[in-house]
Design an enzyme around this catalytic site. Structure first.
Site, short mmCIF file in Angstrom:
data_model
loop_
_atom_site.label_atom_id
_atom_site.label_comp_id
_atom_site.label_asym_id
_atom_site.label_seq_id
_atom_site.Cartn_x
_atom_site.Cartn_y
_atom_site.Cartn_z
N LYS A 117 0.82 -1.21 0.00
CA LYS A 117 0.00 0.00 0.00
C LYS A 117 0.85 1.26 0.00
CE LYS A 117 -4.39 -1.59 1.69
NZ LYS A 117 -5.50 -1.40 2.61
N LYS A 198 -8.48 -9.30 -9.42
CA LYS A 198 -9.66 -9.41 -8.55
C LYS A 198 -10.64 -8.27 -8.82
CE LYS A 198 -9.85 -8.86 -3.89
NZ LYS A 198 -9.60 -8.98 -2.46
N LYS A 201 -13.45 -2.85 -5.30
CA LYS A 201 -14.23 -1.64 -4.99
C LYS A 201 -13.55 -0.39 -5.53
CE LYS A 201 -15.70 -2.21 -0.25
NZ LYS A 201 -14.65 -1.71 0.63
P1 AMP Z 1 -12.51 -4.79 0.35
O1 AMP Z 1 -13.55 -4.46 -0.67
O2 AMP Z 1 -11.17 -5.01 -0.25
O3 AMP Z 1 -12.55 -3.86 1.55
O4 AMP Z 1 -12.90 -6.24 0.93
C1 AMP Z 1 -13.94 -6.47 1.81
C2 AMP Z 1 -14.19 -7.96 1.86
O5 AMP Z 1 -14.70 -8.42 0.60
C3 AMP Z 1 -12.97 -8.82 2.16
O6 AMP Z 1 -13.38 -9.88 3.00
C4 AMP Z 1 -12.56 -9.35 0.81
O7 AMP Z 1 -11.90 -10.58 0.89
C5 AMP Z 1 -13.90 -9.48 0.09
N1 AMP Z 1 -13.71 -9.29 -1.36
C6 AMP Z 1 -13.43 -8.11 -1.96
N2 AMP Z 1 -13.33 -8.28 -3.32
C7 AMP Z 1 -13.52 -9.60 -3.56
C8 AMP Z 1 -13.53 -10.41 -4.74
N3 AMP Z 1 -13.33 -9.88 -5.96
N4 AMP Z 1 -13.79 -11.74 -4.62
C9 AMP Z 1 -14.00 -12.28 -3.39
N5 AMP Z 1 -14.00 -11.58 -2.24
C10 AMP Z 1 -13.76 -10.26 -2.30
#
Ligand code: AMP
Length: 329
Positions: A117, A198, A201
């Protein structure tokens, strides 16, 4: 002491940044729905974590309330689980300080997430560096037994265990040392336009990302325009056919059917995409309807009640920590 159920206590958080994606739904929210049925679960909007990078005033809290509305619309049930905003429970920051004081500069420097990061940020806040200590506090503040984490968070959980053990050896048995639990197949949803990345967001790829708020027609279009490959056979092969494999994963998650059985059903991409779109629209449409029917005031009330429940546990643990550190007065 607050009464304690016999169920294992689990905790999980989501950062209130960006907009909730299908990846969040598959990887986190649907897992949370299972956890709220089987454990004493706490879920929080990690607004303090979101501040490790610069944000405009008011944005993080507003996003936290919005994410909470989506979580409720997706089926997170405040009767079963405790849903709250992290900064509403001040003890998170207080315990984080204690964790910073038992963590070493060296071990924080070894955190791979900080290295990743800090490379992409111009201003590297001290908070970004000490972030794992806040994460440790989030977990230890609730006498959490089990933490469901993906592979990418394993290092932070090891750190949490290490600082808890160190604290206990300095000040006497005070903190519960949590176990980690890697969810079984935790499906990973990939970007529809760049299927080796992946779905995220922080969407720099809006066409490859499905947001829960996307109009139904947009969801259909994004899935139908998903990148596949020049061959035409349908098989699950993440390495050579990442786009098709992602579509099969999405269909399998939506329908509960086995991936290989699904692959055998299709000979062309068109019908596969049409079925992926139909299956997800059937899931997302009622979620959007519930979201539209929920008022911000209702969500805020739910979050306040959640914070009161969380605080009851957190203040007990914090009292123990203060007594351990300060001795009897
Ligand atoms: P974040 O959006 O990175 O804050 O992630 C929040 C949660 O969503 C975490 O538990 C991630 O592992 C899950 N997550 C985010 N993007 C994905 C994705 N593309 N596939 C599976 N899990 C995801």
């Amino acid at each position: 002491m607050t009464s304690r159920s016999t169920k294992a206590r689990t905790i999980s958080g989501i950062q209130p940044t960006g907009d909730i994606t299908l990846g969040n739904y598959v990887g986190a929210i649907s897992e949370w729905k299972k956890l709220q049925d089987t454990t004493a679960a706490l879920f929080f909007l990690a607004d303090l974590h979101a501040l490790t990078v610069e944000r405009p005033p008011g944005e993080v809290y507003q996003t936290a309330v919005n994410h909470a509305s989506w979580l409720l619309a997706c089926g997170i049930d405040p009767e079963k689980a405790t849903l709250f905003v992290q900064s509403d429970v001040r003890e998170h920051s207080e315990l984080a300080w204690h964790m910073q004081c038992v963590a070493s500069f060296g071990e924080l420097s070894r955190m791979t997430q900080f290295k990743d990061k800090s490379e992409s940020n111009k201003f590297i806040s001290a908070g970004l560096f000490t972030y794992p200590a806040l994460q440790a506090a989030d977990i230890l503040l609730y006498d959490t037994n089990v933490v469901p984490v993906g592979d990418d968070q394993k290092q932070h959980l090891e750190f949490t265990r290490d600082v808890a053990i160190r604290f206990n050896s300095r000040f006497g048995e005070t903190l519960v040392v949590p176990e980690h639990h890697i969810p079984e197949v935790g499906a990973r949803v990939m970007d529809l336009q760049h299927p080796t990345k992946k779905m995220s967001k922080s969407a720099d790829s809006p066409q490859g990302t499905i947001f829960l708020h996307d109009p139904i027609k947009t969801i259909e279009k994004k899935i139908k325009r998903a990148v596949t490959d020049t061959e035409s056979d349908v098989r699950f092969d993440r390495e050579n056919k990442p786009g098709v494999s992602n579509l099969l994963t999405l269909l399998s998650v939506a329908t509960g059917e086995d991936i290989d059985a699904l692959a055998n059903k299709y000979t062309q991409y068109g019908p596969l995409k049409a079925d992926v779109a139909a299956a997800w629209i059937e899931i997302i449409e009622p979620i959007q309807k519930r979201y539209a029917e929920t008022s911000t005031a209702e969500v805020q009330t739910t979050l306040e009640k959640g914070a009161t429940k969380a605080r009851a546990i957190a203040s007990d643990v914090m009292d123990r920590v203060r007594s351990a550190v300060n001795g009897s007065r």
